[in-house]
Motif scaffolding. Structure first.
Motif, PDB file in Angstrom:
ATOM      1  N   ILE A   4      31.060  31.484  51.327  1.00  0.00           N
ATOM      2  CA  ILE A   4      32.313  32.240  51.221  1.00  0.00           C
ATOM      3  C   ILE A   4      33.504  31.301  51.229  1.00  0.00           C
ATOM      4  CG2 ILE A   4      33.787  33.965  52.344  1.00  0.00           C
ATOM      5  CD1 ILE A   4      31.252  35.328  53.337  1.00  0.00           C
ATOM      6  N   LYS A   5      33.460  30.284  52.111  1.00  0.00           N
ATOM      7  CA  LYS A   5      34.547  29.305  52.164  1.00  0.00           C
ATOM      8  C   LYS A   5      34.637  28.528  50.855  1.00  0.00           C
ATOM      9  CE  LYS A   5      34.743  28.519  57.138  1.00  0.00           C
ATOM     10  NZ  LYS A   5      34.596  27.545  58.220  1.00  0.00           N
ATOM     11  N   ASP A   6      33.517  28.163  50.318  1.00  0.00           N
ATOM     12  CA  ASP A   6      33.528  27.435  49.048  1.00  0.00           C
ATOM     13  C   ASP A   6      34.068  28.321  47.913  1.00  0.00           C
ATOM     14  OD1 ASP A   6      32.506  25.170  50.253  1.00  0.00           O
ATOM     15  OD2 ASP A   6      30.406  25.663  49.775  1.00  0.00           O
ATOM     16  N   LEU A   7      33.704  29.590  47.934  1.00  0.00           N
ATOM     17  CA  LEU A   7      34.183  30.518  46.916  1.00  0.00           C
ATOM     18  C   LEU A   7      35.697  30.698  47.016  1.00  0.00           C
ATOM     19  CD1 LEU A   7      33.309  32.424  44.632  1.00  0.00           C
ATOM     20  CD2 LEU A   7      33.060  34.203  46.359  1.00  0.00           C
ATOM     21  N   LEU A   8      36.234  30.832  48.256  1.00  0.00           N
ATOM     22  CA  LEU A   8      37.678  30.958  48.440  1.00  0.00           C
ATOM     23  C   LEU A   8      38.422  29.703  48.011  1.00  0.00           C
ATOM     24  CD1 LEU A   8      37.963  32.890  51.817  1.00  0.00           C
ATOM     25  CD2 LEU A   8      38.565  33.699  49.549  1.00  0.00           C
ATOM     26  N   LYS A   9      37.856  28.540  48.316  1.00  0.00           N
ATOM     27  CA  LYS A   9      38.500  27.280  47.890  1.00  0.00           C
ATOM     28  C   LYS A   9      38.528  27.194  46.370  1.00  0.00           C
ATOM     29  CE  LYS A   9      37.582  24.420  51.930  1.00  0.00           C
ATOM     30  NZ  LYS A   9      36.875  23.248  52.474  1.00  0.00           N
ATOM     31  N   ALA A  10      37.450  27.608  45.725  1.00  0.00           N
ATOM     32  CA  ALA A  10      37.400  27.573  44.264  1.00  0.00           C
ATOM     33  C   ALA A  10      38.404  28.575  43.691  1.00  0.00           C
ATOM     34  CB  ALA A  10      35.994  27.890  43.776  1.00  0.00           C
ATOM     35  N   PHE A  11      38.540  29.714  44.337  1.00  0.00           N
ATOM     36  CA  PHE A  11      39.472  30.736  43.891  1.00  0.00           C
ATOM     37  C   PHE A  11      40.913  30.258  44.013  1.00  0.00           C
ATOM     38  CE2 PHE A  11      41.931  34.659  44.723  1.00  0.00           C
ATOM     39  CZ  PHE A  11      41.667  35.326  43.535  1.00  0.00           C
ATOM     40  N   VAL A  12      41.230  29.580  45.127  1.00  0.00           N
ATOM     41  CA  VAL A  12      42.587  29.092  45.360  1.00  0.00           C
ATOM     42  C   VAL A  12      42.914  27.934  44.430  1.00  0.00           C
ATOM     43  CG1 VAL A  12      44.080  27.978  47.075  1.00  0.00           C
ATOM     44  CG2 VAL A  12      42.656  29.913  47.728  1.00  0.00           C
ATOM     45  N   ASN A  13      41.942  27.166  44.059  1.00  0.00           N
ATOM     46  CA  ASN A  13      42.187  26.004  43.206  1.00  0.00           C
ATOM     47  C   ASN A  13      42.324  26.357  41.732  1.00  0.00           C
ATOM     48  OD1 ASN A  13      42.223  24.196  45.332  1.00  0.00           O
ATOM     49  ND2 ASN A  13      40.017  23.852  45.271  1.00  0.00           N
ATOM     50  N   ILE A  14      42.175  27.612  41.356  1.00  0.00           N
ATOM     51  CA  ILE A  14      42.387  28.011  39.970  1.00  0.00           C
ATOM     52  C   ILE A  14      43.876  27.851  39.675  1.00  0.00           C
ATOM     53  CG2 ILE A  14      42.310  29.952  38.351  1.00  0.00           C
ATOM     54  CD1 ILE A  14      39.958  31.041  39.892  1.00  0.00           C
ATOM     55  N   PRO A  15      44.222  27.225  38.536  1.00  0.00           N
ATOM     56  CA  PRO A  15      45.635  27.014  38.221  1.00  0.00           C
ATOM     57  C   PRO A  15      46.365  28.361  38.033  1.00  0.00           C
ATOM     58  CG  PRO A  15      44.212  25.941  36.580  1.00  0.00           C
ATOM     59  CD  PRO A  15      43.341  26.636  37.551  1.00  0.00           C
ATOM     60  N   TYR A  16      47.569  28.417  38.506  1.00  0.00           N
ATOM     61  CA  TYR A  16      48.448  29.592  38.419  1.00  0.00           C
ATOM     62  C   TYR A  16      47.922  30.812  39.187  1.00  0.00           C
ATOM     63  CZ  TYR A  16      50.307  26.802  34.589  1.00  0.00           C
ATOM     64  OH  TYR A  16      50.827  25.788  33.841  1.00  0.00           O
ATOM     65  N   MET A  17      47.015  30.617  40.119  1.00  0.00           N
ATOM     66  CA  MET A  17      46.451  31.737  40.859  1.00  0.00           C
ATOM     67  C   MET A  17      47.513  32.419  41.723  1.00  0.00           C
ATOM     68  SD  MET A  17      44.163  33.851  41.529  1.00  0.00           S
ATOM     69  CE  MET A  17      42.872  33.210  40.541  1.00  0.00           C
ATOM     70  N   LYS A  18      48.406  31.641  42.334  1.00  0.00           N
ATOM     71  CA  LYS A  18      49.417  32.277  43.181  1.00  0.00           C
ATOM     72  C   LYS A  18      50.332  33.180  42.367  1.00  0.00           C
ATOM     73  CE  LYS A  18      52.200  28.076  43.153  1.00  0.00           C
ATOM     74  NZ  LYS A  18      52.776  27.044  43.973  1.00  0.00           N
ATOM     75  N   TYR A  19      50.590  32.814  41.118  1.00  0.00           N
ATOM     76  CA  TYR A  19      51.424  33.661  40.266  1.00  0.00           C
ATOM     77  C   TYR A  19      50.694  34.956  39.877  1.00  0.00           C
ATOM     78  CZ  TYR A  19      54.084  29.367  39.938  1.00  0.00           C
ATOM     79  OH  TYR A  19      54.782  28.243  40.229  1.00  0.00           O
ATOM     80  N   ILE A  20      49.415  34.828  39.624  1.00  0.00           N
ATOM     81  CA  ILE A  20      48.616  36.000  39.271  1.00  0.00           C
ATOM     82  C   ILE A  20      48.542  36.970  40.447  1.00  0.00           C
ATOM     83  CG2 ILE A  20      46.296  36.772  38.628  1.00  0.00           C
ATOM     84  CD1 ILE A  20      46.014  34.121  37.072  1.00  0.00           C
ATOM     85  N   VAL A  21      48.350  36.437  41.673  1.00  0.00           N
ATOM     86  CA  VAL A  21      48.270  37.282  42.865  1.00  0.00           C
ATOM     87  C   VAL A  21      49.596  37.997  43.095  1.00  0.00           C
ATOM     88  CG1 VAL A  21      48.022  37.241  45.379  1.00  0.00           C
ATOM     89  CG2 VAL A  21      46.424  35.962  43.949  1.00  0.00           C
ATOM     90  N   VAL A  22      50.704  37.269  42.957  1.00  0.00           N
ATOM     91  CA  VAL A  22      52.024  37.871  43.143  1.00  0.00           C
ATOM     92  C   VAL A  22      52.270  38.940  42.076  1.00  0.00           C
ATOM     93  CG1 VAL A  22      54.507  37.404  43.033  1.00  0.00           C
ATOM     94  CG2 VAL A  22      53.014  35.904  44.343  1.00  0.00           C
ATOM     95  N   LEU A  23      51.876  38.660  40.849  1.00  0.00           N
ATOM     96  CA  LEU A  23      52.045  39.626  39.772  1.00  0.00           C
ATOM     97  C   LEU A  23      51.230  40.899  40.036  1.00  0.00           C
ATOM     98  CD1 LEU A  23      53.259  40.162  36.947  1.00  0.00           C
ATOM     99  CD2 LEU A  23      51.127  39.255  36.009  1.00  0.00           C
ATOM    100  N   VAL A  24      50.000  40.763  40.476  1.00  0.00           N
ATOM    101  CA  VAL A  24      49.157  41.924  40.767  1.00  0.00           C
ATOM    102  C   VAL A  24      49.740  42.722  41.934  1.00  0.00           C
ATOM    103  CG1 VAL A  24      46.888  42.621  41.630  1.00  0.00           C
ATOM    104  CG2 VAL A  24      47.056  40.953  39.786  1.00  0.00           C
ATOM    105  N   LEU A  25      50.170  42.041  42.991  1.00  0.00           N
ATOM    106  CA  LEU A  25      50.775  42.739  44.120  1.00  0.00           C
ATOM    107  C   LEU A  25      52.060  43.467  43.698  1.00  0.00           C
ATOM    108  CD1 LEU A  25      50.277  40.237  47.077  1.00  0.00           C
ATOM    109  CD2 LEU A  25      49.152  42.445  46.725  1.00  0.00           C
TER     110      LEU A  25
END
Length: 117
Positions: A4-25
């Protein structure tokens, strides 16, 4: 747990992920939460259509009553008709019989003023 930790790290390391999360929220907040959401907007549109139908009904009633008022002001026979039907007015040489469909209770033998002993 390590997976699970490895999956979350991989998810966070995706480029522009913070923008996608903010856009979805942001889309979720605007679309479904708050007084100016899309759901509230649809409810308000439905209420507006109901009120417009009510306005049309009352405008029709208003025009009907205005025509009736004009008829009463210009035609003395119409006023006499209302006086006879609603208020049971009559000419001096006439008798009025009022027929009713009301169900009445049978007349009791004792009047209400008498007391039983």
């Amino acid at each position: 747990m390590k997976k699970i930790k490895d999956l979350l790290k991989a998810f966070v390391n995706i480029p522009y992920m913070k923008y996608i999360v903010v856009l979805v929220l942001g889309v979720v907040l605007i679309g479904f939460v708050g007084s100016s959401s899309v759901l509230a907007h649809l409810g308000n549109k439905q209420r507006i259509s109901e009120l417009n139908e009510e306005i049309e009904y009352y405008e029709g009633e208003y025009s009907h009553h205005q025509a009736r008022i004009h008829q009463l002001q210009t035609d003395p026979k119409a006023m006499e008709e209302i006086a006879r039907e609603r208020y049971f007015m009559k000419h001096a040489d006439e008798d009025i019989f009022v027929l009713s469909d009301d169900q009445r209770t049978p007349f009791s033998k004792q009047s209400e003023d008498e007391t039983t002993e």
